[in-house]
Design a protein around this motif. Structure first.
Motif, short mmCIF file in Angstrom:
data_model
loop_
_atom_site.label_atom_id
_atom_site.label_comp_id
_atom_site.label_asym_id
_atom_site.label_seq_id
_atom_site.Cartn_x
_atom_site.Cartn_y
_atom_site.Cartn_z
N VAL A 84 10.01 47.68 28.66
CA VAL A 84 9.74 48.98 29.29
C VAL A 84 9.66 50.04 28.20
O VAL A 84 10.65 50.33 27.52
CB VAL A 84 10.83 49.34 30.32
N ILE A 85 8.47 50.60 28.02
CA ILE A 85 8.23 51.61 26.98
C ILE A 85 8.59 52.98 27.53
O ILE A 85 7.98 53.45 28.51
CB ILE A 85 6.78 51.60 26.50
N LEU A 86 9.54 53.65 26.89
CA LEU A 86 10.02 54.95 27.36
C LEU A 86 9.19 56.10 26.82
O LEU A 86 9.20 57.18 27.39
CB LEU A 86 11.49 55.14 26.96
N GLU A 87 8.49 55.90 25.72
CA GLU A 87 7.80 56.94 24.96
C GLU A 87 8.76 58.09 24.67
O GLU A 87 8.64 59.22 25.16
CB GLU A 87 6.55 57.44 25.71
N THR A 88 9.75 57.78 23.84
CA THR A 88 10.85 58.71 23.59
C THR A 88 10.40 60.02 22.95
O THR A 88 11.07 61.03 23.10
CB THR A 88 11.92 58.03 22.72
N GLY A 89 9.27 60.01 22.25
CA GLY A 89 8.77 61.24 21.64
C GLY A 89 8.39 62.29 22.66
O GLY A 89 8.32 63.48 22.34
N GLU A 90 8.17 61.88 23.91
CA GLU A 90 7.82 62.82 24.98
C GLU A 90 9.01 63.16 25.87
O GLU A 90 8.89 64.01 26.75
CB GLU A 90 6.69 62.24 25.84
N LEU A 91 10.14 62.52 25.65
CA LEU A 91 11.29 62.75 26.53
C LEU A 91 12.14 63.95 26.12
O LEU A 91 12.99 64.39 26.89
CB LEU A 91 12.16 61.49 26.62
N GLY B 49 14.33 45.78 33.69
CA GLY B 49 13.66 45.57 32.41
C GLY B 49 14.44 44.63 31.50
O GLY B 49 15.66 44.72 31.43
N ASP B 50 13.73 43.75 30.81
CA ASP B 50 14.36 42.83 29.87
C ASP B 50 14.53 43.46 28.50
O ASP B 50 15.39 43.04 27.72
CB ASP B 50 13.52 41.55 29.74
N PHE B 51 13.68 44.42 28.18
CA PHE B 51 13.72 45.20 26.93
C PHE B 51 13.64 46.68 27.28
O PHE B 51 12.97 47.04 28.27
CB PHE B 51 12.49 44.92 26.06
N ILE B 52 14.22 47.52 26.44
CA ILE B 52 13.84 48.92 26.42
C ILE B 52 13.19 49.17 25.06
O ILE B 52 13.70 48.76 24.03
CB ILE B 52 15.02 49.87 26.69
N LYS B 53 12.05 49.84 25.10
CA LYS B 53 11.21 50.02 23.90
C LYS B 53 10.97 51.51 23.70
O LYS B 53 10.74 52.25 24.66
CB LYS B 53 9.90 49.25 24.09
N THR B 54 10.97 51.95 22.45
CA THR B 54 10.87 53.39 22.18
C THR B 54 9.51 53.96 22.53
O THR B 54 9.42 54.98 23.23
CB THR B 54 11.13 53.71 20.70
N SER B 55 8.43 53.30 22.08
CA SER B 55 7.19 54.05 21.94
C SER B 55 5.95 53.17 22.11
O SER B 55 6.00 51.95 21.94
CB SER B 55 7.11 54.67 20.54
N THR B 56 4.83 53.86 22.36
CA THR B 56 3.52 53.20 22.35
C THR B 56 2.95 53.12 20.94
O THR B 56 2.03 52.35 20.69
CB THR B 56 2.52 53.97 23.22
N GLY B 57 3.46 53.93 20.03
CA GLY B 57 2.87 54.05 18.71
C GLY B 57 1.74 55.05 18.67
O GLY B 57 1.15 55.29 17.61
#
Length: 323
Positions: A194-201, A219-227
């Motif tokens: 699950v991509i959170l896109e932390t730069g926008e949070l 979610g099995d993963f938490i992921k920071t970003s799309t890049g």
């Protein structure tokens, strides 16, 4: 930053079940999480980043980092030939050193999954695919489910979905929860990042809430970003997410994986992340099943530094394949 450390153990499963019961319960749970101290988390991240890894331990750490890479190409210009080349590198990152570990996975768009799957069959390298209207996440659930199904039918073993950040920031936590849960159901045994896109949070508190929301939804993963958004992964944000999975394990006994993605380009940074993993989440997370790097150029530097460790002198980019 621990979650309810005095909460009696026998009440914890009930708390989590109640949190997912409806929108108001979900909001109450997420907004009731302890706040993140920005100064504290940034100071701790900076302090741990000063630690160094020496000698044979450094070679082991580099090998571990290589084995955690999701080798990624997510460009509109991607071609089958480029994906085949990437898959060849994933199988055999440094042909001159056949003991070099393979990477964890190759990550591509859904329409390129079949190409990657054909090249990597039987290798043990995973096939990850972004889905759910990547990178914006702005589409209907029907489109997101179709996107996910397309990738899985083509051979994806992992799905990297993006949350609707607009819904999250508007406080519509139930919509985000329901979409993650629906995508997870569609995934079946396929692991879901699950991509959170932390730069926008915008805040660490939001990162913490989004992390718990993703875990509550399965979610099995938490992921920071799309890049695709700056800033992408940062050490303080990863500290918040690692603390969240540590707290989740304390609450449920389940370990959720973490994936920083975007902006991690050299070995020094990768080793800093591994130190954070050990010190914040715990040594159990030092495993490709529980921690990944979403990267493309990072692997090149890891390979050069690995040659330096094994040969005793620096190896430049002419000695490895550069993407």
């Amino acid at each position: 930053m621990s979650v309810s450390p005095t909460l009696p153990a026998h009440l914890r499963p009930a708390l989590l079940a109640d949190a997912a019961a409806d929108e108001s319960s979900l909001r109450r749970f997420l907004q009731g999480l302890p706040g993140v101290d920005p100064v504290g988390v940034e100071s701790r991240a900076a302090a741990l980043a000063t630690r160094s890894i020496k000698s044979t331990a450094k070679l082991r750490a580099i090998d571990l980092a290589i084995s955690m890479v999701d080798l990624t190409t997510l460009e509109g210009s991607d071609t089958p030939g480029k994906v085949r080349t990437l898959a060849a590198k994933a199988r055999r990152p440094d042909p001159g050193f056949p003991d070099t570990p393979t990477v964890a996975a190759v990550c591509v768009y859904p329409d390129m999954v079949a190409v990657a799957a054909a090249e990597l069959a039987g290798t043990g390298v995973g096939i990850a695919s972004v889905a759910t209207a990547f990178p914006s996440g702005r589409s209907s659930l029907e489109v997101k489910l179709a996107d996910t199904a397309l990738a899985i039918e083509a051979g994806a073993t992992e799905i990297d979905m993006v949350i609707d950040r607009g819904a999250f920031l508007a406080g519509n936590y139930g919509k985000v929860f329901d979409e993650i849960r629906a995508i997870k159901a569609a995934c079946g045994s396929t692991r879901l990042k699950v991509i959170l896109e932390t730069g926008e949070l915008a805040t660490y508190d939001n990162v913490r809430r989004a992390s718990f929301l993703a875990m509550l939804a399965g979610g099995d993963f938490i992921k920071t970003s799309t890049g695709k958004i700056a800033p992408a992964a940062t050490l303080p944000v990863i500290h918040v997410m690692l603390q969240a999975v540590h707290d989740w394990y304390a609450l449920t006994g389940d370990r959720v994986a973490v994936k920083p993605a975007g902006g991690i380009r050299n070995t020094k940074d990768a080793l800093r992340y591994l130190v954070a993993v050990r010190e914040v989440a715990g040594p159990e997370w030092l495993d490709p099943f529980l921690f990944r790097f979403g990267a493309s150029s990072l692997l090149n530097d890891l390979l050069m530094q690995r040659r330096t460790q094994t040969d005793g002198h620096y190896s430049g980019p002419n000695y490895v394949t550069v993407d």
